[in-house]
Design an enzyme around this catalytic site. Structure first.
Site, mmCIF file in Angstrom:
data_model
loop_
_atom_site.group_PDB
_atom_site.id
_atom_site.type_symbol
_atom_site.label_atom_id
_atom_site.label_comp_id
_atom_site.label_asym_id
_atom_site.label_seq_id
_atom_site.Cartn_x
_atom_site.Cartn_y
_atom_site.Cartn_z
ATOM 1 N N SER A 32 -35.108 -104.866 43.633
ATOM 2 C CA SER A 32 -34.678 -103.852 43.232
ATOM 3 C C SER A 32 -33.149 -103.803 43.420
ATOM 4 C CB SER A 32 -35.276 -102.530 43.600
ATOM 5 O OG SER A 32 -35.299 -102.523 44.886
ATOM 6 N N ASN A 119 -40.923 -96.751 53.106
ATOM 7 C CA ASN A 119 -41.402 -95.592 52.141
ATOM 8 C C ASN A 119 -40.564 -94.198 52.499
ATOM 9 O OD1 ASN A 119 -42.995 -97.444 51.120
ATOM 10 N ND2 ASN A 119 -44.940 -96.557 51.874
ATOM 11 N N THR A 164 -26.302 -68.309 10.949
ATOM 12 C CA THR A 164 -27.661 -68.625 11.298
ATOM 13 C C THR A 164 -28.234 -69.354 10.058
ATOM 14 O OG1 THR A 164 -28.541 -66.453 9.990
ATOM 15 C CG2 THR A 164 -28.042 -66.403 12.521
ATOM 16 N N HIS A 165 -29.159 -70.199 10.326
ATOM 17 C CA HIS A 165 -29.738 -71.124 9.372
ATOM 18 C C HIS A 165 -28.674 -71.976 8.728
ATOM 19 C CE1 HIS A 165 -33.527 -68.851 9.579
ATOM 20 N NE2 HIS A 165 -32.623 -67.773 9.397
ATOM 21 N N SER A 286 -10.988 -96.674 12.097
ATOM 22 C CA SER A 286 -11.939 -97.351 11.311
ATOM 23 C C SER A 286 -11.462 -98.646 11.043
ATOM 24 C CB SER A 286 -12.355 -96.817 10.071
ATOM 25 O OG SER A 286 -13.057 -97.745 8.854
ATOM 26 N N LYS A 292 -9.050 -93.044 8.185
ATOM 27 C CA LYS A 292 -9.953 -92.518 9.242
ATOM 28 C C LYS A 292 -9.596 -92.005 10.567
ATOM 29 C CE LYS A 292 -14.225 -92.423 8.618
ATOM 30 N NZ LYS A 292 -15.224 -92.258 7.877
ATOM 31 N N ASN A 294 -11.826 -90.826 13.774
ATOM 32 C CA ASN A 294 -13.332 -90.543 13.969
ATOM 33 C C ASN A 294 -13.688 -89.619 15.152
ATOM 34 O OD1 ASN A 294 -14.101 -91.545 11.285
ATOM 35 N ND2 ASN A 294 -14.412 -93.581 12.214
ATOM 36 N N GLU A 299 -19.526 -87.889 19.144
ATOM 37 C CA GLU A 299 -20.817 -88.690 18.775
ATOM 38 C C GLU A 299 -21.579 -89.094 19.522
ATOM 39 O OE1 GLU A 299 -20.061 -90.442 14.309
ATOM 40 O OE2 GLU A 299 -18.262 -90.121 15.465
ATOM 41 N N TYR A 326 -47.452 -93.838 48.556
ATOM 42 C CA TYR A 326 -46.502 -94.662 47.774
ATOM 43 C C TYR A 326 -47.098 -95.783 46.992
ATOM 44 C CZ TYR A 326 -42.721 -97.857 46.977
ATOM 45 O OH TYR A 326 -41.848 -98.494 46.472
ATOM 46 N N GLN A 331 -40.623 -97.712 42.594
ATOM 47 C CA GLN A 331 -39.155 -98.365 42.597
ATOM 48 C C GLN A 331 -38.755 -98.019 41.155
ATOM 49 O OE1 GLN A 331 -38.960 -102.085 44.642
ATOM 50 N NE2 GLN A 331 -38.504 -102.872 42.690
HETATM 51 N N1 ARG Z 1 -37.579 -100.970 46.949
HETATM 52 C C1 ARG Z 1 -38.620 -99.926 47.068
HETATM 53 C C2 ARG Z 1 -38.352 -98.724 46.327
HETATM 54 O O1 ARG Z 1 -37.475 -98.528 45.731
HETATM 55 C C3 ARG Z 1 -38.445 -99.697 48.463
HETATM 56 C C4 ARG Z 1 -39.850 -98.993 49.144
HETATM 57 C C5 ARG Z 1 -40.747 -100.509 49.370
HETATM 58 N N2 ARG Z 1 -41.932 -99.985 50.015
HETATM 59 C C6 ARG Z 1 -42.996 -101.064 50.096
HETATM 60 N N3 ARG Z 1 -44.032 -100.343 50.613
HETATM 61 N N4 ARG Z 1 -43.099 -101.775 49.174
HETATM 62 O O2 ARG Z 1 -39.513 -97.919 45.932
#
Ligand code: ARG
Length: 476
Positions: A32, A119, A164-165, A286, A292, A294, A299, A326, A331
């Site tokens: 991650s 955790n 309104t509307h 554009s 144009k 824009n 947007e 957990y 994650q």
């Molecule tokens: N990368 C994990 C998360 O963002 C960290 C916690 C991982 N804990 C575990 N027991 N695998 O949630």
């Protein structure tokens, strides 16, 4: 193999129980780091707080604590400067930091994770992140509200058709229209402050789910990190993501309000309306149509709102079937929050600049009032003041509108004779009501569009903004 060697020779140093190394595909899939690298500073702050607590618990000595703190701060600056290459093979930011710490201070570094689990670590990091983003965004909301109030102040007397509307309804002050959004952003500000409260809970000390076996002084950790509260149930603490959802909801509401405002300004910016001109620097050309100019920024803010709302939904859906405590699904909580926080912060920042530099075409706005059927409600009110019950006066005013329409006239070009033919209650003074200012200023209620009322509410806003600024400064 000595303990020290074992720890640093492993790519992934939580694999003591495994015979085989993790496969590349599993490592890639579970990592991650790409997302949680944004938590680096918070992870180190959390680790320092934990370090103080384990020193107090006698797990590391004074000297070790000093060396570890120094090393953690060094890692912080190494990450900031890009000197330390974070590596996906250590899965996430927490293990990257710990890995580097063990490299810098081998024996003591290996003690830091005593009395802690990833955790509770990730929960505290994420809470620190959410708190810091809330402060940024709450400040951006205050800035935008201040700009809206100042634009309103210079445009109290500009009268526009209110809708309104999406049909002409009654004349209102341009300031009143803008300040409607001020109110929305004020509620967004309050929502942000409430989300801050939800995130402001120290969860370190919860361990994996059951609490930890050491005398961790959680109050000390809370004080170091500036948390107002300490969690009361370790299982809830490591699996609670309400705070992230509350923040995401506040972000979604803010995005929704921005999006509505953008939609309105896009319409006002059209040739048909021509109420406003957006500064060149916030518009694009554009590739084919040379004429144009824009309103792309508006947007895009409107368009990105879809993504922000989806992020809220994806977090809800990710959480909805998770048993305690957990689960790795969690994650996936950071991406939708971080993405929305960035989008909303950037949207607020650029939107404020657009509003600040908006040009108003007052002539065009006023010409929108040429359709004087917009005064039909004022005609009904006129009749009420002459003693006609409202339901009756509504009916008579309706007849007048229809008569005008059928004869190709307007309310202000009908003659008194024609009026008298429809009802005996109308006199010469009827013609004074076909005027934007008198229509607006005849509104008597608090919260209405009269110039006097708007000037009063603007004074309230000034105080409110000052108080809101103070409440952000008071946050840790
Ligand atoms: N990368 C994990 C998360 O963002 C960290 C916690 C991982 N804990 C575990 N027991 N695998 O949630």
């Amino acid at each position: 193999m000595t303990l020290k060697k074992k720890i640093i020779s492993h790519n992934n140093f939580v694999r003591g129980r495994f015979k085989d190394d993790i496969s590349q595909i599993t490592a890639d899939f579970t990592a991650s780091l790409d997302i949680d690298r944004k938590l680096a500073d918070f992870d180190i702050d959390g680790s320092i707080a934990h370090l103080y607590a384990i020193e107090k618990a006698g797990i590391v000595g004074k000297k070790e604590k000093k060396a570890l703190e120094k090393a953690l701060l060094k890692i912080k600056s190494e990450i900031e400067s890009g000197e330390l290459e974070l590596n996906k093979k250590y899965e996430d930011i927490h293990m990257n930091v710990e890995k580097r710490l063990i490299e810098l201070v081998p024996e003591s570094g290996a003690k830091l994770h005593t009395g802690r689990s990833r955790n509770d670590q990730v929960s505290v990091d994420f809470r620190l992140y959410v708190r810091s983003r809330i402060k940024l965004i709450a400040n951006a909301l205050i800035d935008l509200r201040a700009v809206l109030a100042s634009v309103a102040k210079s445009n109290i007397k500009a009268v526009i058709p209110g809708y309104t509307h999406f049909q002409h309804a009654q004349p209102v002050s341009l300031a009143h229209h803008f300040l409607a959004y001020y109110e929305m952003f004020t509620r967004d500000f309050e929502r942000m402050m409430n989300a801050y409260k939800a995130a402001d809970v120290l969860t370190l000390g919860s361990g994996a789910l059951a609490g930890v076996d050491f005398d961790i002084d959680r109050r000390l950790e809370a004080d170091i990190l500036g948390f107002g509260n300490i969690s009361r149930n370790s299982m809830d603490a490591v699996s609670d993501r309400d705070f992230a959802l509350e923040f995401n909801f506040a972000l979604s509401m803010t995005a929704l309000h921005l999006s509505r405002f953008c939609e309105e300004l896009i319409i006002w910016n059209s040739f048909e309306f021509g109420f406003i001109k957006i500064k060149d620097e916030f518009t694009t050309g554009s590739s084919i149509m040379p004429q144009k100019k824009n309103p792309d920024v508006l947007e895009l803010i409107r368009g990105k709102t879809g993504g922000v709302i989806s992020n809220l939904l994806s977090l809800f859906i990710m959480m909805k079937s998770l048993p305690l405590a957990y689960n790795r699904d969690m994650q996936e909580d950071k991406k939708p929050v971080m993405e929305s926080a960035d989008t909303v912060y950037n949207s607020l920042s650029i939107f404020k600049e657009i509003i600040k530099t908006l040009e108003f075409d007052k002539e065009k706005m006023r010409s929108g009032l040429k359709d004087d059927s917009i005064y039909a409600t004022d005609v009904a009110t006129y009749l009420v003041k002459k003693g006609v019950p409202f339901r009756k006066s509504h009916e008579i005013a309706g007849k007048i509108v229809s008569y005008a329409e059928n004869t190709g006239k307007t309310l202000s070009t009908l003659s008194l004779k024609e009026y008298k033919k429809i009802t005996g209650y109308i006199d010469e003074d009827i013609f004074s009501i076909f005027n934007p200012e008198s229509s607006v200023n005849s509104k008597k209620t608090t919260g209405g569009t009269s110039f006097k009322e708007i000037a009063m509410v603007l004074k309230e806003y000034e105080k409110e903004i000052e108080n809101n600024k103070k409440s952000i400064q008071a946050l840790k």
